[in-house]
Enzyme design. Structure first.
Site, PDB file in Angstrom:
ATOM      1  N   GLU A   1     -11.802 -23.403 -18.057  1.00 24.07           N
ATOM      2  CA  GLU A   1     -12.455 -22.556 -19.038  1.00 24.07           C
ATOM      3  C   GLU A   1     -13.974 -22.568 -18.893  1.00 24.07           C
ATOM      4  O   GLU A   1     -14.624 -21.525 -18.924  1.00 24.07           O
ATOM      5  CB  GLU A   1     -12.039 -23.035 -20.445  1.00 24.07           C
ATOM      6  N   ASP A   2     -14.552 -23.753 -18.713  1.00 26.01           N
ATOM      7  CA  ASP A   2     -16.011 -23.882 -18.841  1.00 26.01           C
ATOM      8  C   ASP A   2     -16.770 -24.181 -17.556  1.00 26.01           C
ATOM      9  O   ASP A   2     -17.994 -24.291 -17.580  1.00 26.01           O
ATOM     10  CB  ASP A   2     -16.348 -25.005 -19.850  1.00 26.01           C
TER      11      ASP A   2
ATOM     12  N   ASP B   1      -7.595 -32.575 -28.573  1.00 21.90           N
ATOM     13  CA  ASP B   1      -8.844 -31.833 -28.367  1.00 21.90           C
ATOM     14  C   ASP B   1      -9.418 -31.416 -29.725  1.00 21.90           C
ATOM     15  O   ASP B   1     -10.590 -31.630 -30.033  1.00 21.90           O
ATOM     16  CB  ASP B   1      -8.518 -30.603 -27.507  1.00 21.90           C
TER      17      ASP B   1
ATOM     18  N   ASP C   1       0.754 -42.205 -57.244  1.00 18.00           N
ATOM     19  CA  ASP C   1       0.859 -42.619 -55.840  1.00 18.00           C
ATOM     20  C   ASP C   1      -0.471 -42.585 -55.107  1.00 18.00           C
ATOM     21  O   ASP C   1      -0.575 -41.974 -54.064  1.00 18.00           O
ATOM     22  CB  ASP C   1       1.834 -41.704 -55.097  1.00 18.00           C
TER      23      ASP C   1
ATOM     24  N   HIS D   1     -16.679 -35.494 -24.205  1.00 22.15           N
ATOM     25  CA  HIS D   1     -15.583 -34.898 -24.988  1.00 22.15           C
ATOM     26  C   HIS D   1     -14.225 -35.051 -24.294  1.00 22.15           C
ATOM     27  O   HIS D   1     -13.305 -35.630 -24.891  1.00 22.15           O
ATOM     28  CB  HIS D   1     -15.926 -33.441 -25.317  1.00 22.15           C
TER      29      HIS D   1
ATOM     30  N   HIS E   1      -9.237 -30.808 -19.172  1.00 22.94           N
ATOM     31  CA  HIS E   1      -8.729 -29.696 -19.986  1.00 22.94           C
ATOM     32  C   HIS E   1      -9.722 -28.545 -20.177  1.00 22.94           C
ATOM     33  O   HIS E   1      -9.315 -27.431 -20.438  1.00 22.94           O
ATOM     34  CB  HIS E   1      -8.202 -30.191 -21.338  1.00 22.94           C
TER      35      HIS E   1
HETATM   36 MN    MN Z   1     -12.008 -29.362 -25.444  1.00 20.41          MN
END
Ligand code: MN
Length: 705
Positions: free
Chosen positions: A76-77, A139, A259, A48, A72
């Site tokens: 957090e993880d 993300d 359109d 990811h 990123h």
């Molecule tokens: Mn992420």
């Protein structure tokens, strides 16, 4: 999964001077931290962040942004921390990763449609650096592309957030392709039937008319070839979601939509753009009212292009956009175009809008800032003067920076503000003067009977809260003034042998042009109106000897010629108040206010009581009254108080401190006054002063007569 060398190659395409070693270290660190973690799809988790980094290489972003993408989710993880990332990858990357983490931690699940705009602002407010938003959008794009493996409820929630917050945010950043893709991915989850029916219509259309996009593209190319202009032609069917939205907005059936196909001609120069426009309009019919020249009149976000709609012999309409490559870059990359790399150099696109101006336009602020410095730091200053907090229900409340829980309470409802007793931030009880921060959730605790305190004025920052507090304090004051006015009217009317009935007061109010008797009493109480003025209006036949000063030696009627007179110090009566005398044989008479508790001890001796009355007329200002005054401990307050009293033509005969606290002083002030009305004016003047916390007349203090 893209391996590290492939990723470096993607970056080298646009930035040959990339720091490949830095990318390798970030890649290795991310892989190690996420090692063993698995996505819902069953793939290793690290696929990811790598995919997010790859999306950002399409936007040709700098190394710090690509590294941030790889890292990123680490704070957090994983067991990684801010300081660890700062140690290994530097302050800039640590700040960026921290920024993305903060956005990830926002609880958006309860977002309501009408709140979406506030959520978008909250996002921008929490991102000190625009690149944080770019990473967060990439993300979300990857998560939406792989949403299939999530649980259905989770899918619906993510799709809603994407539609309401992230897609418009991408649009706001000027990234049209990202906006369209996010919308379409969300549409697929939210309304798959509608999306499928639109796709089916395309298939039917294709069966009937063949590959329209290909036919028209090659027609255009043929015309351009004749003139020798060098340009690329791109055609496409519009995304199902944008067709769906048009159908809904214009309430049109699919068949009447003109359109559904769009064509883009990308050329080299502005002159080519106009030449191409000429070619197109010569070959096809221009549809009136659909021509727009955003090259001579660019949009404020830097968008430049020529738009026209033409129709062929069969009546089918198609939209054509003509622009140069630089213009196209701005239209696709939006604000990111400004620091995208080309051929290894960060050459700003001449058509890209300065990010500072972009930010100004987003926030509708046009103040002249130091734009160069902004570019230096690529900092996001939008909404830095605001904070966004959550209600317990998950709504976002927007407040100015520096706002407190009290401002928040008033922002929700005046009633909540007025009855606020305390507040909780993120579940923890805090003082009411605490400054709120972005993303905090705030709960207000109210209590019946609570009313705004004067000190609240200094705690709040919003005009709304200040106005509400003032209004409430004023109403409270008014109640007090009405009561005081009543006493004053009673005394003054008694003095001339009349009764201050409701009817009399109502008549006087009407004659004086006031709303009603309450209004009259409030004005009396606040010394805006004098009791004498009321009496003169009602009873013009009464003569008021204004000029005639009462003889200071004989202010009272009812004494025999030789009786000496003394004012009781327990109640300090002043002219205008009802009085009674107690005789002390051989020594004279002590004058008490009729309601003085000291009179109790003479109840058994009626022969010592004598009826007394103040002389009517103007008394000299010689009657001393004690006032208990609490003032804030600020420079200059005491001086102001003395001036105020002087302004009322009253003399201070004594002044002493009775209490000194760090934040306030308490004083006993002895003031020489003319009568009860004069006293009243002095007290009102003091009460009106903001630094005066309290004023009270001191009576019935245990003092020897
Ligand atoms: Mn992420």
């Amino acid at each position: 999964m893209i391996d590290v060398e492939d990723l470096i190659a993607l970056v080298r395409n646009y930035n040959p001077r990339t720091n490949a070693d830095l990318l390798r270290r970030a890649y290795a660190y991310g892989a190690q931290m996420h090692d063993g973690q698995i996505r819902k799809s069953g793939e290793p988790y690290f696929t990811h962040p790598v995919a997010v980094a790859a999306i950002l290489t399409e936007q040709r972003l700098d190394d710090a942004t690509i590294v941030t993408a790889l890292l990123h989710d680490t704070i957090e993880d994983t067991k990684s921390t801010y300081s660890e990332i700062e140690r290994q990858f530097g302050h800039e990357v640590a700040e960026l990763v921290d920024g993305v983490t903060k956005l990830t931690n926002l609880q958006l699940s309860s977002a309501q449609t009408q709140q979406a705009e506030n959520f978008r602002k909250l996002f921008m407010a929490m991102s000190k650096d625009l690149r944080v938003i770019l990473v967060k959008l990439a993300d979300r794009l990857h998560n939406m592309r792989t949403i299939k493996s999530m649980a259905p409820e989770k899918q619906a929630q993510k799709a809603r957030e994407t539609m309401e917050i992230f897609a418009p945010l991408a649009g706001r950043m000027g990234m049209q392709w990202m906006r369209e893709e996010l919308e379409d991915l969300a549409f697929k989850v939210i309304n798959p039937e509608a999306r499928n029916s639109i796709i089916r219509r395309f298939l039917v259309l294709q069966r009937e008319a063949g590959d329209v996009v290909h036919q028209i593209s090659s027609d255009i190319r043929n015309e351009l070839d004749k003139t020798g202009v060098d340009a690329d032609v791109f055609g496409r069917a519009k995304k199902p979601y944008s067709i769906w939205r048009k159908m809904q907005e214009k309430d049109l059936a699919f068949s009447s939509l003109s359109d559904i196909y769009g064509f883009r001609i990308i050329c080299r120069t502005v002159a080519d753009c106009y030449a191409i426009l000429g070619v197109i309009h010569q070959r096809w019919y221009a549809v009136p009212g659909r021509f727009k020249d955003y090259i001579s009149q660019p949009k404020t976000n830097g968008y430049r292009s020529i738009h026209t709609t033409v129709s062929g012999r069969d009546g089918k309409r198609v939209e054509v956009q003509v622009r140069t490559r630089e213009m196209h870059e701005v239209a696709e990359a939006g604000v990111a175009a400004h620091w995208a790399y080309r051929e290894g150099k960060r050459i700003a696109n001449p058509f890209a809008v300065d990010p500072a101006k972009w930010v100004n336009q987003l926030t509708e602020r046009f103040d002249e800032g130091d734009n160069d410095e902004f570019l230096e730091h690529v900092k996001l200053e939008m909404y830095s003067d605001q904070v966004f907090c959550f209600t317990p229900k998950g709504e976002v409340i927007q407040l100015p920076r520096g706002a407190t829980p009290l401002d928040y309470a008033y922002a929700i409802h005046t009633r909540i503000g007025n009855s606020c007793v305390s507040a909780k931030i993120d579940g923890i009880r805090v003082p009411l003067w605490t400054r709120l921060k972005n993303g905090q959730s705030v709960e207000i605790i109210t209590a019946e009977g609570q009313t705004p305190q004067a000190s609240w004025i200094d705690i709040v920052t919003t005009g709304r809260a200040k106005a509400a507090i003032r209004r409430s304090l004023r109403e409270e004051d008014r109640g007090r003034f009405v009561k005081l006015g009543h006493e004053l009217a009673r005394a003054a009317f008694d003095h001339v042998g009349r009764k201050a009935t409701d009817k009399a007061l109502r008549t006087a109010a009407k004659m004086l042009g006031l709303a009603d008797e309450q209004d009259l009493l409030a004005r009396l109480g606040s010394a805006e109106l004098t009791a004498r003025k009321v009496l003169e209006t009602l009873y013009p036949e009464l003569t008021f000897n204004q000029a005639e000063e009462v003889d200071a030696k004989r202010p009272i009627i009812g004494l025999s010629g030789d009786q000496a007179l003394k004012r009781a110090q327990c109640c300090q009566p002043v002219p205008g108040e009802r009085i009674v005398g107690i005789t002390y044989p051989g020594r004279g008479v002590i004058v008490h206010a009729i309601d003085c508790p000291a009179l109790e001890e003479f109840e058994e001796q009626p022969n010592r009581w004598i009826d007394l009355y103040w002389q009517s007329g103007r008394h000299p200002a010689v009657y001393t009254v004690s006032l208990d005054v609490a003032i804030s401990n600020e420079r200059g307050v005491l001086g102001r108080i003395c001036t105020l009293i002087g302004d009322q033509k009253a003399n201070i005969s004594d002044l002493k401190f009775t209490e000194r606290k760090p934040d306030y002083y308490r004083l006993m002030i002895e003031v020489d006054l003319r009568d009860v009305e004069h006293l009243h004016m002095v007290m009102t003047a003091l009460e009106a002063e903001t630094d005066v916390a309290q004023v009270a007349r001191v009576r019935n203090v245990a003092r020897k007569p």
